[in-house]
Design a protein around this motif. Structure first.
Motif, short mmCIF file in Angstrom:
data_model
loop_
_atom_site.label_atom_id
_atom_site.label_comp_id
_atom_site.label_asym_id
_atom_site.label_seq_id
_atom_site.Cartn_x
_atom_site.Cartn_y
_atom_site.Cartn_z
N ARG A 1 44.49 36.99 52.89
CA ARG A 1 45.11 37.05 51.49
C ARG A 1 44.70 35.70 50.77
NH1 ARG A 1 50.39 34.07 51.23
NH2 ARG A 1 51.06 35.62 49.34
N ASN B 1 41.52 43.44 49.10
CA ASN B 1 42.89 43.10 48.98
C ASN B 1 42.72 41.79 48.08
OD1 ASN B 1 41.93 42.18 51.43
ND2 ASN B 1 44.11 41.39 51.61
N SER C 1 42.38 38.32 45.41
CA SER C 1 42.79 38.44 43.96
C SER C 1 41.56 37.81 43.26
CB SER C 1 44.10 37.53 43.76
OG SER C 1 45.07 38.25 43.91
N LYS D 1 43.72 47.69 38.90
CA LYS D 1 44.58 46.58 38.69
C LYS D 1 43.63 45.44 37.91
CE LYS D 1 47.80 45.30 41.41
NZ LYS D 1 48.53 44.55 42.58
N ASN E 1 43.74 42.46 40.82
CA ASN E 1 44.56 42.43 41.94
C ASN E 1 45.33 41.04 41.58
OD1 ASN E 1 43.54 44.66 43.39
ND2 ASN E 1 42.47 43.43 44.55
N GLU F 1 47.17 50.12 38.01
CA GLU F 1 47.18 50.39 39.33
C GLU F 1 46.77 51.92 39.84
OE1 GLU F 1 50.04 49.23 43.62
OE2 GLU F 1 50.39 49.04 41.33
#
Length: 279
Positions: A158, A189, A191, A218, A243, A279
């Motif tokens: 992440r 996933n 950002s 997104k 994201n 989204e």
């Protein structure tokens, strides 16, 4: 471009816009105990001395962070950013400005991992020296796009990538769009925060259209203006977020009117934000 050095522009209105959003994104990552990764394509220096020749030559920080220094009515959403600026200034006066690698590093926890790319030899030496005693920060002297791409998906899985080139070469806009598509193909996933200048020529639009039309979900846009769009110089700053953390859009919307009131000229348009792709 190896000729570009951000010291001439450190702490200007675009840095305020970009770093306010960056600090909010990292604050959101810190809301969970799970560790995160931070990767940056164009690190620049870690710390800028606003009293040196470069900063004094342009004085751009005077129309940016200097106007916020000492303000008493700072909105809540601006606090994470201002805390990092204050952290590098031991005195009451504003002398130093933290670059994005410093902001990320100061907000990072022991379990988080940071990787910064910088191709300019002098800038690389400065940022490498700054972080020499921080084992969680890796600094690489290599092309930012190639370097970051070689490290995704990262561990921890992440996290955030900041894409922040100078755009001195017009082809950079296409390069950013291509890079982002490939990046998210490997790390869906993750950002991504992309900074871009707002100039009369409008070259950023092709980049934005390319990213929006490729099927990525997104995608949120924040644009901040300090001059009229007919200006011959950079009149605004843009951030494209892919994201972004949950409810980041609300925090950005809460702080932009205050920044507009304190930084923008009368002829500047009001800040604009929108979901280009929901989204």
């Amino acid at each position: 471009m190896l000729s570009y050095q951000h010291g001439f522009h450190a702490g200007n209105f675009a840095d305020v816009h970009k770093h306010t959003i960056l600090a909010l994104m990292i604050e959101a990552l810190n809301a969970k105990e799970k560790p995160w990764s931070y990767l940056e394509t164009h690190g620049g220096c870690a710390l800028y001395d606003l009293s040196d020749e470069q900063a004094q030559k342009t004085g751009e920080f005077l129309e940016g962070v200097n106007r916020l220094w000492g303000a008493e009515d700072i909105p809540e959403a601006l606090q994470p950013y201002m805390e990092q600026v204050k952290a590098v200034n031991a005195e009451a006066s504003l002398r130093f400005y933290p670059g994005s690698p410093s902001i990320a590093a100061m907000m990072a926890r022991a379990s988080d991992r940071l990787v910064v790319m910088e191709l300019h030899p002098a800038e690389y030496q400065k940022v490498k020296q700054h972080f020499k005693r921080q084992p969680q920060m890796a600094v690489h002297h290599r092309d930012g796009y190639e370097g970051v791409m070689s490290m995704v998906p990262p561990k921890p899985n992440r996290g955030l990538v900041l894409v922040d080139p100078s755009y001195e070469v017009k082809t950079e806009y296409k390069q950013v769009a291509k890079f982002v598509k490939q990046l998210l193909g490997r790390w869906p996933n993750g950002s991504v925060a992309i900074w871009y200048p707002l100039l009369k020529a409008g070259h950023q639009q092709e980049m934005l259209d390319s990213i929006v039309s490729c099927g990525i979900r997104k995608v949120y846009q924040s644009e901040f203006f300090i001059k009229g769009s007919d200006s011959e110089r950079m009149y605004g700053s843009g951030m494209l977020l892919i994201n972004p953390p949950w409810q980041l859009d609300k925090k950005i919307d809460s702080v932009m009117p205050w920044l507009y009131q304190n930084l923008a000229a009368k002829e500047a348009g009001e800040p604009q934000s929108q979901w280009l792709v929901p989204e």
